[in-house]
Design an enzyme around this catalytic site. Structure first.
Site, short mmCIF file in Angstrom:
data_model
loop_
_atom_site.label_atom_id
_atom_site.label_comp_id
_atom_site.label_asym_id
_atom_site.label_seq_id
_atom_site.Cartn_x
_atom_site.Cartn_y
_atom_site.Cartn_z
N CYS A 111 49.27 -16.26 -6.82
CA CYS A 111 49.86 -17.23 -4.83
C CYS A 111 51.17 -18.60 -5.17
O CYS A 111 50.85 -19.85 -5.49
CB CYS A 111 49.08 -17.08 -4.31
SG CYS A 111 47.70 -16.50 -3.77
N ALA A 113 54.48 -19.60 -5.09
CA ALA A 113 55.58 -20.77 -4.65
C ALA A 113 54.56 -22.14 -4.81
O ALA A 113 53.76 -21.75 -3.94
CB ALA A 113 56.21 -20.01 -3.98
N PRO A 114 55.22 -23.01 -4.41
CA PRO A 114 57.00 -23.08 -5.23
C PRO A 114 57.20 -23.41 -6.65
O PRO A 114 58.58 -22.94 -7.23
CB PRO A 114 57.14 -24.48 -4.54
CG PRO A 114 55.66 -25.19 -4.72
CD PRO A 114 54.60 -24.27 -4.01
N GLY A 115 56.03 -23.41 -7.31
CA GLY A 115 55.94 -22.95 -8.47
C GLY A 115 55.41 -24.57 -9.02
O GLY A 115 55.47 -23.79 -11.06
N GLY A 116 55.06 -25.03 -8.95
CA GLY A 116 53.99 -26.04 -9.85
C GLY A 116 52.72 -25.44 -10.80
O GLY A 116 52.78 -25.94 -12.13
N GLU A 135 54.92 -14.63 -6.03
CA GLU A 135 54.54 -14.57 -4.68
C GLU A 135 54.83 -13.54 -3.89
O GLU A 135 55.29 -12.53 -3.70
CB GLU A 135 55.67 -15.99 -4.57
CG GLU A 135 55.77 -16.00 -2.86
CD GLU A 135 54.31 -16.43 -2.27
OE1 GLU A 135 53.98 -16.47 -1.39
OE2 GLU A 135 54.10 -17.28 -3.25
N ASP A 162 52.76 -7.40 -3.38
CA ASP A 162 50.65 -7.65 -2.40
C ASP A 162 49.74 -7.79 -3.90
O ASP A 162 49.85 -7.20 -4.47
CB ASP A 162 51.22 -6.79 -1.25
CG ASP A 162 49.21 -6.94 -0.75
OD1 ASP A 162 48.17 -6.17 -1.11
OD2 ASP A 162 49.10 -7.79 0.40
N ASP A 179 45.84 -19.05 -6.84
CA ASP A 179 45.29 -20.78 -6.39
C ASP A 179 44.95 -20.30 -4.17
O ASP A 179 46.26 -20.28 -3.77
CB ASP A 179 46.50 -21.44 -6.57
CG ASP A 179 46.86 -22.89 -5.72
OD1 ASP A 179 45.37 -23.19 -5.37
OD2 ASP A 179 47.50 -22.94 -5.64
N CYS A 232 42.91 -25.44 -1.54
CA CYS A 232 42.89 -27.61 -1.46
C CYS A 232 42.07 -27.34 0.01
O CYS A 232 42.55 -28.35 0.79
CB CYS A 232 44.01 -27.20 -1.26
SG CYS A 232 45.28 -26.56 -0.12
#
Length: 464
Positions: A111, A113-116, A135, A162, A179, A232
């Protein structure tokens, strides 16, 4: 009584969690701001002014003030990534599980995006290792692709699939980071609007979604491979309960990650299977809410099978030789074409690329080099930002700060070049993109879709 607008029942739901200090947690949200932190690109090593180092990530730093990253050319050059400090703990986990392993690995960021976390993983692996950044949501893929292109490495593939599609790649990956989409309570201080979306019902819904995602993707993890799981969220249902479920249903083995007491991270154990997890609470750590854990897969879910026929177009050796001129260590790449575009990926990943092209929808593979027009290469923006470009083979034009901002806005550049042709536009030695220098003008080829559109003045270069 506190007057901070936490959702109803939120604090009560955390009261029994290990390491949770309600008043400290409230104070952190009421009286302190989310810290600003960046992670440096180890492949570009910018000369930046940084402040305090993040203890669990050698390339991570806190900043005392938040500059305008939009108006920092070094940000656009991919010299650093603006990332929340707690999430950099993934770097510590990855380095721990790989400290005694030297074989090349294939890594999936499911998962992404955004790419951190993808750029973090990319920084921690070698050229012979492969990163697949996936993504699920199509509209989020472009920002992921842009951020990985800025990072500049040729051992990256971006996909838009998917988890169930990727799960068919049986035993393909050695490390998978999930994540997971979650209820987002760990971001309350950074994004107070997230409180409006939190509810116990949403937590339960996220728990079910997390189980489904993990069940779909686990067949793609190799025997003795590692699953890194993070959210998170503070909610037990999305964290320790998920670990119990993984250990019970899939017989995964929990991996204990060494931490230092002074870091402020809370080590937890799941109630049934005693799986190790790591909680980050604002007020205890200098960062936002995070839960992370690492588990090892013990069983074998089968093999994918061999695919020896290449999916790529056949290309002439003469054309390849023309492209190689622009590449550092040209024999280290495998060259292929997608339509009229030339691309290059680390040679070690040719077979993996072929397999992934057969099974997944790929949006980026290695580095897009450009188009051949006769004897000339029309260079691509990805080549400009990559670390594989042969800087000695191309014209370079250094820009000062004001000129760099003009370039990044696709404005006319106040410059009187004495040379002609394609030029790499640089700031403090780091590439920003291409321009065509002509006798009476400069054609700016910075991509329209990522140009700076904010017209606010930028009086000086930010110190990042």
């Amino acid at each position: 009584m506190n007057n901070y607008p936490f959702p109803e029942n939120f604090l009560a739901s955390l009261s029994a969690e290990n390491g949770f200090d309600e008043q400290n947690f409230i104070n952190a949200h009421q009286f302190s701001d989310a810290p600003t932190s960046i992670r440096l690109n180890p492949f570009k090593r910018p000369a930046l002014k940084t402040d305090e180092q993040i203890p669990w990530c050698a390339d991570g730093f806190y900043l005392n003030t938040r500059p305008s990253f939009t108006f920092d050319p070094l940000f656009h050059a991919g010299c650093y990534y603006v990332q929340e400090a707690s999430s950099m703990f993934i770097d510590h986990i990855l380095k721990h599980i790989r400290q005694n392993e030297h074989q090349p690995v294939k890594v999936l960021d499911l998962c992404a995006a955004p790419g951190g976390k993808s750029t973090l993983l990319n920084s921690a692996i070698g050229a012979d290792d492969l990163l697949v950044a996936n993504e699920i949501i199509k509209t989020r893929v472009p920002v992921l692709t842009d951020n990985l292109s800025r990072w500049g490495q040729a051992n990256v593939i971006v996909s838009n699939n998917d988890p169930k599609d990727i799960g068919r790649l049986k035993s393909f990956f050695d490390i998978i980071l999930v994540d997971a989409p979650c209820s987002g309570s760990g971001m309350f201080r950074k994004d107070p609007q997230a409180m409006n979306e939190w509810s116990e019902a949403n937590v339960n819904l996220c728990h079910q979604r997390q189980e489904r995602i993990l069940a779909d993707i686990l067949p793609a993890l190799n025997q003795d491979g590692y699953l890194i799981y993070s959210t998170c969220s503070y909610s037990h249902q999305e964290n320790e309960d998920i670990l119990d479920w993984l250990c019970r249903e899939f017989e995964l083995e929990s991996i204990r990650i060494p931490i230092y007491k002074e870091w402020g991270i809370v080590e937890t154990e799941s109630p049934l299977e005693k799986a190790w997890g790591y909680r980050f609470y604002p007020g205890r750590v200098k960062g936002e809410g995070l839960f992370a854990a690492c588990l090892k897969k013990k069983d074998n879910t089968g093999e994918l099978g061999n695919f020896k026929n290449n999916m790529q177009q056949k290309i002439s050796s003469r054309d390849i030789d023309q492209v190689k001129t622009y590449i550092n260590n040209p024999d280290g790449l495998y060259y292929f074409m997608v339509n009229d575009d030339w691309l290059g990926i680390n040679r070690a990943h040719k077979e993996s690329l072929n397999i992934l092209q057969r099974h997944l929808y790929l949006k980026k593979s290695g580095v897009r080099l450009g188009k051949l027009m006769g004897k000339d290469l029309i260079p691509d923006h990805e080549l400009a930002l990559s670390t594989i470009i042969n800087r000695d083979a191309v014209l370079q034009t250094p820009l000062n700060y004001d000129q760099a901002i003009q370039y990044l806005r696709r404005d006319n550049i106040d410059l009187n070049p004495t040379e002609k042709g394609w030029s790499l536009m640089t700031f403090e030695g780091h590439a920003l993109g291409w321009a065509k220098l002509l006798p009476n003008r400069i054609n700016n080829y910075y991509p329209k879709e990522i140009r700076i559109i904010n017209q606010a003045p930028a009086p000086h270069s930010p110190e990042g």
